[in-house]
Design an enzyme around this catalytic site. Structure first.
Site, mmCIF file in Angstrom:
data_model
loop_
_atom_site.group_PDB
_atom_site.id
_atom_site.type_symbol
_atom_site.label_atom_id
_atom_site.label_comp_id
_atom_site.label_asym_id
_atom_site.label_seq_id
_atom_site.Cartn_x
_atom_site.Cartn_y
_atom_site.Cartn_z
ATOM 1 C CG PHE A 139 -1.813 1.284 1.159
ATOM 2 C CD1 PHE A 139 -3.003 1.268 0.446
ATOM 3 C CD2 PHE A 139 -1.412 2.473 1.755
ATOM 4 C CE1 PHE A 139 -3.792 2.410 0.354
ATOM 5 C CE2 PHE A 139 -2.204 3.621 1.663
ATOM 6 C CZ PHE A 139 -3.397 3.585 0.964
ATOM 7 C CG ASP A 224 6.018 3.348 1.546
ATOM 8 O OD1 ASP A 224 6.024 4.156 2.506
ATOM 9 O OD2 ASP A 224 5.047 3.208 0.782
ATOM 10 C CE LYS A 253 -0.488 6.755 6.690
ATOM 11 N NZ LYS A 253 -0.185 5.625 5.838
HETATM 12 C C1 LIG Z 1 -0.394 5.782 4.299
HETATM 13 C C2 LIG Z 1 0.709 5.264 3.465
HETATM 14 C C3 LIG Z 1 1.096 5.891 2.274
HETATM 15 C C4 LIG Z 1 0.323 7.051 1.672
HETATM 16 O O1 LIG Z 1 0.260 8.162 2.480
HETATM 17 P P1 LIG Z 1 -0.899 9.261 2.243
HETATM 18 O O2 LIG Z 1 -0.490 10.393 3.138
HETATM 19 O O3 LIG Z 1 -2.190 8.638 2.630
HETATM 20 O O4 LIG Z 1 -0.854 9.627 0.807
HETATM 21 C C5 LIG Z 1 2.198 5.393 1.586
HETATM 22 N N1 LIG Z 1 2.863 4.332 2.045
HETATM 23 C C6 LIG Z 1 2.521 3.689 3.180
HETATM 24 C C7 LIG Z 1 3.333 2.524 3.635
HETATM 25 C C8 LIG Z 1 1.428 4.117 3.919
HETATM 26 O O5 LIG Z 1 1.063 3.456 5.023
#
Ligand SMILES: *Cc1c(COP(=O)(O)O)cnc(C)c1O
Length: 415
Positions: A139, A224, A253
């Site tokens: 994700f 990520d 985040k």
């Molecule tokens: C939440 C998330 C994203 C995307 O972040 P947004 O601020 O919602 O665009 C990307 N990678 C990971 C692993 C995430 O948990």
């Protein structure tokens, strides 16, 4: 009768979320309050964005002070906040350079652009032929390019045509990564622990093996850590569990202290140096308000040893959940304060479970049909976690297991 605020959201909003039926209007630390004044323990932390707790006084003070001084200038000018923010971010992560953005998805997009351009200009891949390997279950956000490499049918349904150039391999399988690499492969983008997939922890040694494979094939390892970074899993970065240093790192985040969207793509010098003025950018990326809040977030994370705290509290939560020992719990997994409780759906769905938790004053949200996410702010204490553990145990004990066993017996006979 549902509250007016909920009715308005349902009537005037696009229906792209399915929230629990609570209307929140205040937060402080690990607690949230609804419009009726009911208090809840937050076991969600805004999908890990609120690691410092709600309305952290120091973060709020920084936000207010900076907003009343200078908030947004665009990158057409230097500001007194951006340089120090980038320097502190690089020192914290051990990376050479950083490119600030706002949302996680934008930082992932930045990583994709950097990896592709590095592939073409540095590695020598034929123009427009670079490929990026990703893991099944990933994700990384919801932009058109990012959903192009999602394995989740719903994220893609109706949204094509998709961006080409991605190859997907099973998560946790280093040999599959190696088999997928070709001379056109520029990068492997991976979450050290998969969050939205249902808090999936790869086998021990996976990240280290992946590091070695990427190095041997001159492929960038990009982690990520939008969700796992900044203390969430009990280390500053989840990569630190295996002493792995990626070539590129994506943060977001909680970098915004739970107050603002702040994200960044960081990397090695030769990777970040592919960007020339005009190649990439964002009106709000790196604005002084975001930079000041990001600096305060990093400072608090280090000073209050929140990664160590997540490690200790995560173990406490994990032990407490394991002690419940109920047949409806299929598996409990996670690291630090990123824990998933996988439920056997013949007993209860994760959605119903979260609704019952809310009735007992604990807020969380399911990921997929069976996993309850347990990821409170990192400032949570043991007594607060015990409240959550107690509520979870009480809900499980209230399930009529005989009914489930009878149904199973009947279906076995019928089959
Ligand atoms: C939440 C998330 C994203 C995307 O972040 P947004 O601020 O919602 O665009 C990307 N990678 C990971 C692993 C995430 O948990």
């Amino acid at each position: 009768m549902q509250p007016l605020e909920m009715e308005l959201e349902n009537r005037f909003g696009a229906r792209n979320y399915h929230p629990l039926p609570v209307v929140l209007d205040r937060g402080e630390g690990v607690f949230l309050w609804d419009t009726a004044g009911r208090r809840y323990l937050d076991m969600m932390s805004g999908y890990s964005a609120v690691s410092f707790g709600h309305s952290h006084p120091e973060l709020v003070a920084t936000l207010v002070e900076q907003a009343s001084r200078l908030a947004v200038t665009s990158r057409a000018f230097h500001t007194d906040q951006l340089g120090p923010f980038l320097a502190e971010l690089c020192r914290f992560t051990g990376m050479d350079r950083a490119l600030p953005m706002n949302t996680g998805a934008e930082a992932v997009e930045t990583a994709i652009k950097a990896a592709r351009k590095w592939g073409h200009k540095v590695k020598g891949i034929t123009p427009d032929q670079a490929r990026i390997v990703v893991a099944n279950g990933n994700f990384a956000g919801r932009t058109t390019t990012i959903i192009s490499f999602s394995g989740e049918a719903q994220y893609r349904d109706g949204f094509g045509p998709f961006t080409p150039g991605f190859d997907s391999v099973p998560y946790g399988d280093a040999a599959a990564l190696e088999a997928a690499i070709t001379p056109r492969t520029a990068a492997f983008i991976v979450e050290p622990v998969q969050g939205e997939a249902g808090i999936v922890v790869p086998p021990p040694g996976y990240l280290r093996a992946v590091r070695e494979i990427c190095t041997r094939h001159d492929v960038l390892l990009i982690c990520d850590e939008v969700q796992t970074g900044l203390g969430r899993t009990g280390r500053r970065l989840a990569c630190d569990h295996e002493q792995v240093r990626p070539d590129g790192l994506i943060l977001g985040k909680s970098l915004g202290g739970g107050l603002l969207p702040v994200s960044a793509f960081l990397g090695r010098d030769d990777l970040m140096s592919v960007f020339r003025p005009g190649d990439h950018g964002s009106t709000f990326g790196g604005n002084p308000l975001a930079a000041a809040v990001g600096r305060a977030a990093l400072r608090i994370l280090e000073r209050d040893r929140l990664a160590e705290r997540a490690d200790v509290m995560g173990r406490h939560l994990m032990r407490g959940l394991q002690r419940i020992d109920h047949p409806a719990i299929a598996e409990i997994r996670g690291k630090g304060l990123l824990i998933g409780m996988d439920l056997d759906p013949t007993y209860i769905s994760a959605r119903t479970f979260c609704e019952r938790l809310a009735e007992r004053g604990v807020l969380s949200k399911e990921t997929h049909q069976t996993v309850v996410r347990l990821a409170p702010p990192l400032v949570v204490d043991k007594a607060q976690l015990d409240v959550a553990i107690e509520a979870i145990g009480a809900i499980l004990r209230s399930i009529d297991t005989r009914g489930v066993l009878n149904r199973r017996g009947v279906s076995r006979v019928a089959a």
